[in-house]
Write a protein that holds these residues in place. Structure first.
Motif, short mmCIF file in Angstrom:
data_model
loop_
_atom_site.label_atom_id
_atom_site.label_comp_id
_atom_site.label_asym_id
_atom_site.label_seq_id
_atom_site.Cartn_x
_atom_site.Cartn_y
_atom_site.Cartn_z
N ILE A 189 0.88 -1.19 0.00
CA ILE A 189 0.00 0.00 0.00
C ILE A 189 0.91 1.23 0.00
N VAL A 214 -1.98 -1.40 -3.76
CA VAL A 214 -2.98 -0.35 -3.64
C VAL A 214 -2.21 0.96 -3.67
N LEU A 262 -10.13 -1.38 2.16
CA LEU A 262 -8.87 -2.08 2.36
C LEU A 262 -9.04 -3.29 3.27
#
Ligand SMILES: Cc1cc2nc3c(=O)[nH]c(=O)nc-3n(C[C@H](O)[C@H](O)[C@H](O)COP(=O)(O)OP(=O)(O)OC[C@H]3O[C@@H](n4cnc5c(N)ncnc54)[C@H](O)[C@@H]3O)c2cc1C
Ligand code: FES
Length: 363
Positions: A189, A214, A262
């Protein structure tokens, strides 16, 4: 220059902490010379060995090496082979550094110091190694232009002065280094320029592991992502994203609902490791979600401390422990959880309690 100033009765100033450089070709370092080695009780002035380390003996190396710093990192000139602007304040440099340096810099979490050829050392900027091409002896760095140091850097068109590589750009990275990464499901992420070390992780894990990303593209651009990330199919990518770049989801972390999105993704894919390349605020928030949903997953986080020398000397990255000692965050090797558990304290008070280790984290 020799750095052999350790006296037999050197004051004990450090407890045992895992050191990112221990056992590497940059060990023993400057801290050994002054009796401040993070791991070796002999080099801290004690008369017995308490380190529990089963690898190469740091003390022995120091004595055998004539009580000098082994292989000190030195400034060198690197030719700029490419400079591409993705935004007016986002530039990527291609630099020719030679195969040896490119190979060493390929380790995930590597960073180096860079400055323009005509500037003084206090313009040094810590920058993550974003991509390496070992065959050609090249590396790539992405720079977000903010203020004095980065503005001075972009004026240079021919060569940069580099020093490194340093290894502590990501705390907790040992959970995915070497063969441990094989067949792991890894989630990266990243927000903004935090993507730079993420690109290197995805390059190195390549075919070994299954990597999802992400990305919050705030302050970077999708064109930049497309140029530097080898994308693959990601089950959770939206149709729009699948058509554009696979393997990646674009989520604005500041959006309402980003946390629950998430959480769902993490739960569904049951990742073995999660790497957070975000600001301290998001490390704390997302890190707590990850630990709640996937308590067994390895957690790695970007090293967001102010790093000026990288050698454990200048003190700009120091935090104080509850025991009154000062820990240099550029040298110590922590697990992501250890950093997370202390995060709120790190941000609010100058006194934290770190677990002291008499052994090295597994490589
Ligand atoms: C391990 C590591 C890897 C990094 N990788 C990258 C990267 O790949 N690309 C990139 O653009 N930036 C990266 N940075 C951040 C970069 O070093 C700073 O943005 C840069 O030093 C800002 O300098 P400035 O004079 O332009 O701006 P300033 O106005 O001096 O600083 C802007 C912001 O950067 C922070 N900063 C300033 N100096 C440092 C420093 N020595 N260490 C850490 N933060 C600092 C400031 O606190 C402020 O938040 C990294 C930082 C670290 C510690
Ligand atoms: S950056 Fe100088 S001591 Fe850590």
């Amino acid at each position: 220059m020799g750095y052999s100033i350790m006296k037999e009765d050197a004051a004990k100033t450090q407890s045992h902490i895992n050191c990112i450089d221990a056992g590497s070709d940059n060990c023993p370092c400057y801290l050994a010379v002054t009796g401040d080695c993070l791991v070796c009780s002999r080099l801290q002035g004690k008369d017995c060995c308490e380190c529990g380390w089963t690898g190469v003996c740091v003390y022995n190396e120091f004595i055998q090496g004539n009580k000098r710093v082994n292989n000190p990192r030195k400034d060198f000139e690197a030719e700029i082979i490419d400079q591409k602007f993705y935004k007016e304040d986002l530039v990527v440099y291609g630099l020719h550094v030679g195969k040896g340096f490119a190979m060493k810099a390929s380790r995930p979490g590597s960073y180096l110091f860079a400055r323009a050829g005509n500037t003084d050392r206090f313009y040094d900027i810590p920058l993550s190694v974003m991509k390496t091409d070992v065959e050609e002896g090249n590396i790539y760095l992405a720079v977000k232009i903010i203020s004095a140091k980065t503005k001075a850097l972009i004026e240079e068109k021919n060569k940069l002065i580099l020093r490194g590589p340093y290894r502590s750009g990501i705390h907790g990275i040992s959970s995915i280094t070497g063969n441990k990464a094989i067949n792991q499901k890894v989630l990266i992420i990243a927000k903004g320029i935090g993507i730079a070390p993420g690109v290197l992780v995805s390059q190195v894990l390549g075919n070994k592991a299954n990597v999802d990303m992400v990305i919050d593209t705030e302050k970077i651009s999708k064109e930049f992502i497309k140029d530097f990330i080898d994308t693959r199919q990601c089950a959770d990518a939206s149709e729009e994203d699948k058509n554009a770049y696979t393997g990646i989801q674009y989520i604005s972390l500041a959006d309402k609902g980003a946390g629950s999105r998430l959480e769902k993704l993490v739960k569904k894919n049951n990742y073995d490791s999660v790497i957070l390349l975000v600001s301290d605020y998001y490390i704390e928030n997302l890190g707590n979600i990850i630990k709640r949903v996937l308590p067994a997953a390895g957690l790695a986080v970007s090293n967001n401390f102010h790093i000026c020398c990288g050698e454990g000397l200048c003190g700009s990255c120091s935090v104080n422990t509850s025991g009154g000692e000062s820990i240099k965050m550029c040298k110590c090797r922590l697990k992501g959880e250890e950093l997370l558990n202390n995060f709120s304290k790190l941000n609010t008070v100058a006194s934290v309690s770190f677990p002291y280790c008499g052994e090295y984290a597994e490589e």
